[in-house]
Design a protein around this motif. Sequence first.
Motif, PDB file in Angstrom:
ATOM      1  N   ARG A 133       0.167   2.123  -3.711  1.00  0.00           N
ATOM      2  CA  ARG A 133      -1.157   2.740  -3.721  1.00  0.00           C
ATOM      3  C   ARG A 133      -1.173   4.149  -3.134  1.00  0.00           C
ATOM      4  O   ARG A 133      -1.781   5.059  -3.689  1.00  0.00           O
ATOM      5  CB  ARG A 133      -2.155   1.842  -2.977  1.00  0.00           C
ATOM      6  CG  ARG A 133      -2.279   0.447  -3.597  1.00  0.00           C
ATOM      7  CD  ARG A 133      -3.248  -0.419  -2.805  1.00  0.00           C
ATOM      8  NE  ARG A 133      -3.244  -1.787  -3.293  1.00  0.00           N
ATOM      9  CZ  ARG A 133      -3.983  -2.224  -4.310  1.00  0.00           C
ATOM     10  NH1 ARG A 133      -4.793  -1.387  -4.932  1.00  0.00           N
ATOM     11  NH2 ARG A 133      -3.919  -3.488  -4.686  1.00  0.00           N
ATOM     12  N   TYR A 134      -0.517   4.337  -1.988  1.00  0.00           N
ATOM     13  CA  TYR A 134      -0.603   5.623  -1.314  1.00  0.00           C
ATOM     14  C   TYR A 134       0.011   6.781  -2.100  1.00  0.00           C
ATOM     15  O   TYR A 134      -0.543   7.896  -2.072  1.00  0.00           O
ATOM     16  CB  TYR A 134       0.015   5.535   0.080  1.00  0.00           C
ATOM     17  CG  TYR A 134      -0.795   4.725   1.069  1.00  0.00           C
ATOM     18  CD1 TYR A 134      -2.096   4.318   0.777  1.00  0.00           C
ATOM     19  CD2 TYR A 134      -0.267   4.372   2.301  1.00  0.00           C
ATOM     20  CE1 TYR A 134      -2.844   3.583   1.681  1.00  0.00           C
ATOM     21  CE2 TYR A 134      -1.003   3.629   3.216  1.00  0.00           C
ATOM     22  CZ  TYR A 134      -2.287   3.233   2.896  1.00  0.00           C
ATOM     23  OH  TYR A 134      -3.021   2.503   3.798  1.00  0.00           O
TER      24      TYR A 134
ATOM     25  N   HIS B 234      -7.982   0.106   5.973  1.00  0.00           N
ATOM     26  CA  HIS B 234      -6.539  -0.061   5.790  1.00  0.00           C
ATOM     27  C   HIS B 234      -5.823   1.259   6.087  1.00  0.00           C
ATOM     28  O   HIS B 234      -4.757   1.268   6.703  1.00  0.00           O
ATOM     29  CB  HIS B 234      -6.229  -0.516   4.369  1.00  0.00           C
ATOM     30  CG  HIS B 234      -6.691  -1.908   4.077  1.00  0.00           C
ATOM     31  ND1 HIS B 234      -7.011  -2.343   2.810  1.00  0.00           N
ATOM     32  CD2 HIS B 234      -6.890  -2.969   4.902  1.00  0.00           C
ATOM     33  CE1 HIS B 234      -7.381  -3.610   2.860  1.00  0.00           C
ATOM     34  NE2 HIS B 234      -7.318  -4.005   4.115  1.00  0.00           N
ATOM     35  N   LEU B 235      -6.414   2.352   5.624  1.00  0.00           N
ATOM     36  CA  LEU B 235      -5.845   3.662   5.932  1.00  0.00           C
ATOM     37  C   LEU B 235      -5.764   3.876   7.439  1.00  0.00           C
ATOM     38  O   LEU B 235      -4.748   4.340   7.966  1.00  0.00           O
ATOM     39  CB  LEU B 235      -6.694   4.767   5.297  1.00  0.00           C
ATOM     40  CG  LEU B 235      -6.356   5.224   3.885  1.00  0.00           C
ATOM     41  CD1 LEU B 235      -7.412   6.210   3.388  1.00  0.00           C
ATOM     42  CD2 LEU B 235      -4.977   5.861   3.835  1.00  0.00           C
TER      43      LEU B 235
ATOM     44  N   VAL C  85      -7.957   1.284  -2.114  1.00  0.00           N
ATOM     45  CA  VAL C  85      -7.575   1.377  -0.708  1.00  0.00           C
ATOM     46  C   VAL C  85      -8.830   1.505   0.139  1.00  0.00           C
ATOM     47  O   VAL C  85      -9.641   2.414  -0.074  1.00  0.00           O
ATOM     48  CB  VAL C  85      -6.649   2.591  -0.458  1.00  0.00           C
ATOM     49  CG1 VAL C  85      -6.351   2.728   1.037  1.00  0.00           C
ATOM     50  CG2 VAL C  85      -5.356   2.440  -1.234  1.00  0.00           C
TER      51      VAL C  85
ATOM     52  N   ALA D 195      -9.601   7.104  -2.534  1.00  0.00           N
ATOM     53  CA  ALA D 195      -9.204   5.815  -1.962  1.00  0.00           C
ATOM     54  C   ALA D 195      -9.872   4.673  -2.711  1.00  0.00           C
ATOM     55  O   ALA D 195      -9.234   3.654  -3.016  1.00  0.00           O
ATOM     56  CB  ALA D 195      -9.566   5.773  -0.486  1.00  0.00           C
TER      57      ALA D 195
ATOM     58  N   ARG E   1       0.824  -1.212   0.000  1.00  0.00           N
ATOM     59  CA  ARG E   1       0.000   0.000   0.000  1.00  0.00           C
ATOM     60  C   ARG E   1       0.854   1.255   0.000  1.00  0.00           C
ATOM     61  O   ARG E   1       0.595   2.198  -0.759  1.00  0.00           O
ATOM     62  CB  ARG E   1      -0.947  -0.005   1.206  1.00  0.00           C
ATOM     63  CG  ARG E   1      -2.087  -0.989   1.078  1.00  0.00           C
ATOM     64  CD  ARG E   1      -3.175  -0.723   2.103  1.00  0.00           C
ATOM     65  NE  ARG E   1      -2.722  -0.927   3.474  1.00  0.00           N
ATOM     66  CZ  ARG E   1      -2.723  -2.098   4.096  1.00  0.00           C
ATOM     67  NH1 ARG E   1      -3.120  -3.184   3.464  1.00  0.00           N
ATOM     68  NH2 ARG E   1      -2.335  -2.197   5.357  1.00  0.00           N
TER      69      ARG E   1
END
Length: 436
Positions: free
Chosen positions: A382-383, A423-424, A419, A414, A378
Amino acid sequence: MTERMFDVVVVGAGPAGSAAALTAARAGLSVALVERGPHPGSKNVYGGVVYGRVLDELVPRWWEQLPAQRWITRRSTMIMTDRQAVTVDVRAEAWGGPPYNGATAFRADLDGWLARLAEEAGAVLVPSTVATGLLRDVDGMVRGVRTDRPDGDLTAGVVIACDGVNSFLAKEAGLFTDRDTAQHNSLGVKETLALPREVLEDRFALRGRDGLDMEILGCTRGIPGGGFLYTNLDSISLGVVVGLKGLADSGVRPEELLADLRAHPSIAPLVRGAELKEYTAHLLPEGGYDTMPELVGDGILVAGDAAAMCLAAGVWLEGVNFAIGAGMYAGRAAVEALARDDTSLAGLAGYRRMLEESFVLADHRKLRRVPGLVFSDRVQQRYPALLCDLAEEFFRVDNPRPKPGLGRLLRRTASRHGVRLRHLLSDAVTGWRSFG
């Protein structure tokens, strides 16, 4: 007991080894500092940031002697995709004066300086010499090292292994567990790019000896790692650091990642017209606290990269300061053990206690979960895209539509990048527990 030639043999004249040799020699011990290169620093390619406050105890007013390139007065963290970048930039004028917060330096200069201090204190430098193994007595106690020199055995009361990543001496001593440490090692590749000093200072908005330290995330095609840009007096250190396993699995060559970074729209203007002076590569231990070997054995201590003392915590990328601190404490532990005539594991246990009570292990323990977070899918893949898209849309003026709320934007962005908010939240909690 084997008759010893030296009180202490230190293997590796990097920051950890030289700090250990300096400390032990100042206490009046006979010390051999073994270095495989022709001179300290000749085998090292580091061109990065040194956090020198650890030298307060070792070299009073060290900033008057440290071979610094520039003093860091700007710290930037850049998160990027192939077409975007978001940067947090911190400037602090106070960092530009004693006792300073950090400095860019070249390892050839830094290592040579520290080794000279050790020699001046009485240590014997033994260059162009490889320690090929350990010497032991009949009880299995480490009593020195074998070298590749003819009749080159060096006997000692204590051996301090500062022989770098994947320390052969620590492994021979049985201090590594069965963990696969290779999967926690990273490869750093770096270009040194020359620019006229006045051009560099104008381009990076610097003056005098002020310098910039920029850490970069999202520049490695999703391979666990990151990038960096450091300013020297008249050159730039530009590079990437990537996990060995991820790099091997990707089939990508590290120089391709470096070329991507150099050509990125946010970096290309900064390095425009620079002349390539050097291309180098170096292995780094970045698994953190949970991948460290045992640090103490019978007659042996381990410090620096050999002990995986490199902190890869995203916003903090540190190693030299931990190496110097650990070397200093290893030297002190050797002095105490030899004074008691007990260099067994129990006699040298003070080393671990000193590390636990200092920043060396306290910081590593506090941030032990961060390498797993920073190198996760992530955070790596992803982030960066999520944060860059979020910032782009938040600052976009899209009249006549009304401005969207940040919460709505976050949920939408997100979702687009796969995401989940849980998860965040989970990663935010891990980060808070580590950094908070």
